[in-house]
Design a protein around this motif. Structure first.
Motif, short mmCIF file in Angstrom:
data_model
loop_
_atom_site.label_atom_id
_atom_site.label_comp_id
_atom_site.label_asym_id
_atom_site.label_seq_id
_atom_site.Cartn_x
_atom_site.Cartn_y
_atom_site.Cartn_z
N ASN A 200 0.86 -1.18 0.00
CA ASN A 200 0.00 0.00 0.00
C ASN A 200 0.90 1.23 0.00
OD1 ASN A 200 0.73 0.59 2.74
ND2 ASN A 200 -0.88 -0.78 3.48
N ALA A 201 0.30 2.39 -0.14
CA ALA A 201 1.10 3.62 -0.29
C ALA A 201 2.00 3.84 0.93
CB ALA A 201 0.17 4.81 -0.50
N GLU A 202 1.46 3.59 2.13
CA GLU A 202 2.26 3.80 3.34
C GLU A 202 3.45 2.86 3.39
OE1 GLU A 202 1.73 3.74 8.22
OE2 GLU A 202 0.00 3.45 6.92
N GLU A 203 3.24 1.59 3.03
CA GLU A 203 4.36 0.63 3.04
C GLU A 203 5.42 1.01 2.01
OE1 GLU A 203 1.73 -3.33 4.34
OE2 GLU A 203 1.97 -2.78 2.23
N ALA A 204 4.98 1.47 0.84
CA ALA A 204 5.94 1.87 -0.19
C ALA A 204 6.77 3.07 0.27
CB ALA A 204 5.20 2.20 -1.48
N MET A 205 6.12 4.03 0.93
CA MET A 205 6.83 5.22 1.40
C MET A 205 7.77 4.87 2.55
SD MET A 205 4.04 8.33 1.03
CE MET A 205 2.71 7.52 1.91
N GLN A 206 7.33 3.99 3.45
CA GLN A 206 8.19 3.60 4.57
C GLN A 206 9.43 2.86 4.07
OE1 GLN A 206 5.58 1.36 7.13
NE2 GLN A 206 4.93 3.17 8.28
N ALA A 207 9.28 2.01 3.08
CA ALA A 207 10.40 1.22 2.58
C ALA A 207 11.44 2.09 1.88
CB ALA A 207 9.91 0.13 1.64
N THR A 208 10.99 3.17 1.23
CA THR A 208 11.89 3.97 0.41
C THR A 208 12.27 5.31 1.05
OG1 THR A 208 10.01 5.01 -0.72
CG2 THR A 208 10.94 3.00 -1.71
N GLY A 209 11.52 5.73 2.08
CA GLY A 209 11.75 7.04 2.66
C GLY A 209 11.13 8.17 1.86
N ALA A 210 10.35 7.84 0.83
CA ALA A 210 9.69 8.86 0.01
C ALA A 210 8.51 9.46 0.78
CB ALA A 210 9.20 8.25 -1.30
N THR A 211 8.08 10.62 0.34
CA THR A 211 6.97 11.31 1.01
C THR A 211 5.67 11.26 0.21
OG1 THR A 211 7.69 13.41 0.04
CG2 THR A 211 8.49 12.87 2.26
N ASP A 212 5.68 10.59 -0.94
CA ASP A 212 4.45 10.41 -1.72
C ASP A 212 4.55 9.09 -2.48
OD1 ASP A 212 5.18 10.96 -4.79
OD2 ASP A 212 6.31 12.37 -3.53
N HIS A 213 3.39 8.56 -2.88
CA HIS A 213 3.39 7.22 -3.49
C HIS A 213 4.00 7.21 -4.88
CE1 HIS A 213 -0.19 8.73 -5.59
NE2 HIS A 213 -0.10 7.68 -6.39
N LEU A 214 3.97 8.31 -5.61
CA LEU A 214 4.58 8.36 -6.94
C LEU A 214 6.10 8.19 -6.85
CD1 LEU A 214 2.61 11.37 -8.49
CD2 LEU A 214 2.20 8.93 -8.88
N THR A 215 6.70 8.96 -5.95
CA THR A 215 8.15 8.86 -5.76
C THR A 215 8.53 7.50 -5.22
OG1 THR A 215 8.21 11.24 -5.30
CG2 THR A 215 10.14 9.96 -4.67
#
Length: 328
Positions: A200-215
């Motif tokens: 999900n968007a939160e898991e993707a951001m947590q794994a990468t350190g990004a602040t939005d789902h696109l990044t």
């Protein structure tokens, strides 16, 4: 080790095979939750739980063959196998000594909220880990699956490279691999060349350190050696977006209306749709539409792994967005 499994042979060619390294006994209470108060509740619903089991249930309910591989506590294995048999899922269960962990969902329909209490599970012994590895390899060889799905968390003490290992087994057999996990295991899955990841968007951001789902999606796919790797990012009521390495095109689908219910199995239903979509050769539009249709129906069902009423496909909005540049 004791075994519970479907009949041997290759009679289930084309099955969707799921692997759940850290399954749970799902316990669901329907309760109007008031913090600090004593609650008198109806008996909860109990069932074999964990992402891979939920995916397999949804796949089987939609007339596709499903086989579920998982380590299950000796005390729970007979009940799990019988329940899976009743819903048409082939059970390939490895008996382990420790009890299967509990996952408790407190569903407050009045407040449209779900509180989930997840136990971590127990570390497998070396022999149990080796038996699971052997079972996964054996099932991939025996069932020749159309798609392999590896889903959920890892038990304590298990290295995240387990996802890399299982991805390699799938690819060696010519099967695409879908992985739904989080944290370092998600990063390992991407680096292993998983064909599709579904955080999900939160898991993707947590794994990468990004602040939005696109990044976040872009960063994940840039790590992949697979030239056609894809990321299916779920964003709750905002829908689901599909990103492809080597492309600037994002395909996004959204439900026609905001839904109330139990969202705990929505992501698993989306993974089931992605697996069926890959097996059936659906194009991006059809795959994302199916993922939203099934995940929305999961919200309307009382238990994870079930689907409520399906929305008409025409009610789901599918659109195309573009990134500034393709994901290399």
């Amino acid at each position: 080790m004791n075994r519970t499994h479907a009949p041997a042979g290759r009679d289930q060619f084309g099955a969707i095979l799921t692997v759940t390294p850290n399954p749970a006994l799902d316990i669901t209470y329907q309760v109007r939750l008031v913090p600090g108060e004593v609650h008198r509740v109806e008996p909860p619903r109990r069932r074999a739980g964990g992402k891979g089991f939920n995916v397999a249930r949804v796949v089987a309910a939609n007339q596709h063959r499903a086989v579920a591989v998982a380590p299950v506590g000796q005390a729970q294995i007979a009940a799990f196998a019988e329940e899976l048999r009743q819903v048409g899922v082939g059970a390939e269960l490895v008996a382990v000594a420790a009890d299967t962990r509990n996952s408790i969902a407190l569903v407050d329909a009045d407040a449209d909220q779900v509180t989930v209490l997840n136990e971590p599970g127990s570390a497998p012994t070396t022999a149990e880990a080796e038996e699971l590895d052997l079972r996964v390899r054996d099932c991939i060889a025996r069932y020749a699956p159309a798609v392999v799905v590896i889903a959920g968390s890892l038990p304590p003490g298990t290295d995240s490279s387990l996802f890399t290992q299982f991805t390699r087994y799938a690819h060696d057999a010519g099967a695409p691999c879908i992985i739904d996990t989080s944290g370092s295991a998600l990063l390992d899955a991407v680096r292993a060349g998983a064909d599709l990841i579904k955080p999900n968007a939160e898991e993707a951001m947590q794994a990468t350190g990004a602040t939005d789902h696109l990044t976040a999606a872009t960063a994940l796919l840039q790590l992949s050696p697979n030239p056609r790797a894809r990321a299916l990012i779920s964003r709750g009521p905002d829908g689901i977006s599909l990103f492809t390495k080597g492309s600037e095109v994002i395909t996004t689908a959204r439900p026609g209306q905001r839904l109330s219910g139990n969202p705990t199995g929505a992501g698993d239903a989306a993974v089931a749709a992605a697996a069926v979509g890959l097996a059936d050769g659906l194009d991006d539009h059809a795959l994302v539409r199916l993922a939203v249709q099934w995940s929305s129906a999961a919200v309307l069902a009382p238990l994870a792994g079930d689907l409520g009423p399906l929305a008409e496909p025409e009610s789901i909005t599918v659109g195309i967005d573009t990134l500034p540049h393709k994901i290399n």
